[in-house]
Motif scaffolding. Structure first.
Motif, mmCIF file in Angstrom:
data_model
loop_
_atom_site.group_PDB
_atom_site.id
_atom_site.type_symbol
_atom_site.label_atom_id
_atom_site.label_comp_id
_atom_site.label_asym_id
_atom_site.label_seq_id
_atom_site.Cartn_x
_atom_site.Cartn_y
_atom_site.Cartn_z
ATOM 1 N N ASN A 130 -14.280 11.533 12.989
ATOM 2 C CA ASN A 130 -13.857 10.260 12.404
ATOM 3 C C ASN A 130 -12.483 9.796 12.871
ATOM 4 O O ASN A 130 -12.184 8.595 12.816
ATOM 5 C CB ASN A 130 -13.851 10.360 10.878
ATOM 6 N N SER A 146 -13.085 15.370 10.684
ATOM 7 C CA SER A 146 -14.536 15.358 10.824
ATOM 8 C C SER A 146 -15.278 15.119 9.516
ATOM 9 O O SER A 146 -14.751 15.296 8.408
ATOM 10 C CB SER A 146 -15.013 16.674 11.445
ATOM 11 N N GLN A 147 -16.529 14.775 9.701
ATOM 12 C CA GLN A 147 -17.489 14.639 8.601
ATOM 13 C C GLN A 147 -17.751 15.971 7.919
ATOM 14 O O GLN A 147 -18.201 16.008 6.767
ATOM 15 C CB GLN A 147 -18.788 14.060 9.173
ATOM 16 N N GLN A 174 -16.009 13.978 3.568
ATOM 17 C CA GLN A 174 -15.599 13.655 4.926
ATOM 18 C C GLN A 174 -14.095 13.386 5.012
ATOM 19 O O GLN A 174 -13.531 12.701 4.169
ATOM 20 C CB GLN A 174 -16.336 12.414 5.421
#
Length: 411
Positions: A130, A146-147, A174
């Motif tokens: 992300n 990151s997710q 997330q």
């Protein structure tokens, strides 16, 4: 009464004016999620930026004729990839510009712009990337959010994962955004769990891992064991009540954004050491838990979609954020009193997509935004100040205009 009117007039003046220069549409017809200027090349007079959308990474130049020129484009071999974010750094050996991108598939790509191809890729996250950021002092250190609820620190020279932050006692959903402090000693993260967390990079074990990664052979047959950090320095959920999708350090203050049509300037409260006890506080005891001071809330309209990111220039002169209707709100933040900062509005009749991200040149002279309708918009700062009392009036018959909802003065 006259004094109050003069004070209100002073508050209503925004010293920044931008004029629309040009726009273009990328032919993939998908959302463009991210854009970033190459800050290193700006000192040489080149205004280069990159965009990410669909499975494509594109590199452009802003020329002196106020146009946008395509230089390179990289298309991922997987048609299902969707890039969300990018950042620039330099090769430690050759000083060539490197463009780093990540997205849906959780793979981080390192693109050497001199060679025009992807030279490295990192796999480790268990979900989408992300956000990614480069260390302000060490160009080889990369941070990724990151997710999978975690943040990873990478050494792009030795191609190893140096440290993993979370997910235990870290974010519970997330991680959407990250930003290094200018000192490089800590970073901040925000996520879908409404939380903002500050992490320490000066911890002894992390410093050892970073130094070890610098001497680790790139093609070594041995695996590098990353250090795992699960306890942040500071955590708060008192600033936002929804997803935190963008955050920036502003000195020792923080500017963060959620999908609530506002940006918040705040400060994490620190514990003062007792005069009777001269022992310094440990990093983990330095901050009060969940204690923040809200300095200012910057309100704007139609900002209820998540994953729309604001921009701040490196000299901290201009802050800008976009709306879901294609409007751009700007603030002059180079003021002594943040409460006197007022916003101005930029809009264009053809820009109606959601503004996904805004980026500015180092000095704030050029502003770029990318939108959900695959468009890129360029605005350039006007340096000529109007006479006192002049009003900038929008002209809807022209395709190029400046719009404000207040009297605007140039800096």
């Amino acid at each position: 009464m006259a004094t109050n009117n003069a004070h209100e007039q002073q508050r209503s003046q925004c010293r920044i004016i931008y004029k629309f220069s040009s726009f273009l549409n990328e032919d993939h017809n998908e959302e463009i999620y991210g854009c970033q200027f190459n800050s290193q090349l700006q000192s040489e007079g080149h205004i280069i930026f990159a965009t990410v959308g669909s499975n494509r990474v594109s590199i452009y130049e802003c020329n002196k004729r106020s146009k946008i020129k395509l230089l390179q484009a990289y298309q991922d071999p997987c048609k299902d990839e969707v890039y969300y974010c990018c950042c620039w750094t330099q090769d430690s050996n050759t000083q060539c510009s490197l463009l780093i991108a990540g997205g849906l598939r959780g793979i981080i790509r390192i693109i050497n712009t001199s060679k025009g191809k992807c030279t490295e890729h990192f796999i480790g996250h268990g979900g989408a990337i992300n956000d990614i950021k480069i260390h302000p002092k060490h160009a080889e250190l990369l941070l990724s959010a990151s997710q999978d609820h975690s943040i990873r620190l990478w050494n792009i020279d030795s191609c190893v994962c140096v440290a993993i932050f979370g997910p235990f006692n870290g974010h519970r959903d997330q991680v959407l955004c990250i930003d290094f402090h200018l000192s490089g000693e800590k970073f901040i993260s925000g996520g879908m769990d409404h939380a903002l967390k500050i992490w320490n990079l000066e911890e002894e074990e992390i410093v050892k891992a970073i130094n070890k990664s610098r001497t680790f052979g790139k093609h070594s047959r041995k695996s590098f064991k990353p250090f795992r950090e699960s306890i942040p320095l500071f955590t708060t959920r008192e600033v936002h009540t929804n997803y935190v999708d963008c955050v920036r350090w502003y000195g020792d203050l923080v500017i963060s954004k959620s999908c609530q049509s506002e940006l918040v300037l705040w400060k994490p409260e620190e514990v003062a050491s007792s005069r009777e006890n001269s022992d310094p506080l440990s990093p983990t005891d330095k901050f009060k838990k969940d204690s923040v001071s809200i300095m200012r809330r910057f309100m704007y309209n139609d900002g209820y979609l998540w994953y729309t990111r604001f921009g701040v220039d490196e000299e901290f002169n201009v802050m800008a954020v976009g709306s879901q209707n294609g409007e751009i709100y700007i603030w002059d933040i180079n003021v002594q009193n943040p409460f006197q900062t007022q916003k101005a509005l930029l809009e264009h009749p053809k820009c109606r997509g959601t503004v996904r991200q805004i980026t500015l040149t180092n000095d704030g002279s050029t502003l770029l935004c990318v939108c959900s309708d695959s468009s890129i918009w360029r605005w350039d700062r006007v340096n000529v100040a109007p006479n006192e009392g002049d009003v900038i009036i929008k002209n809807k018959k022209s395709s190029t205009y400046i719009s404000t909802k207040q009297i605007v003065y140039a800096k």
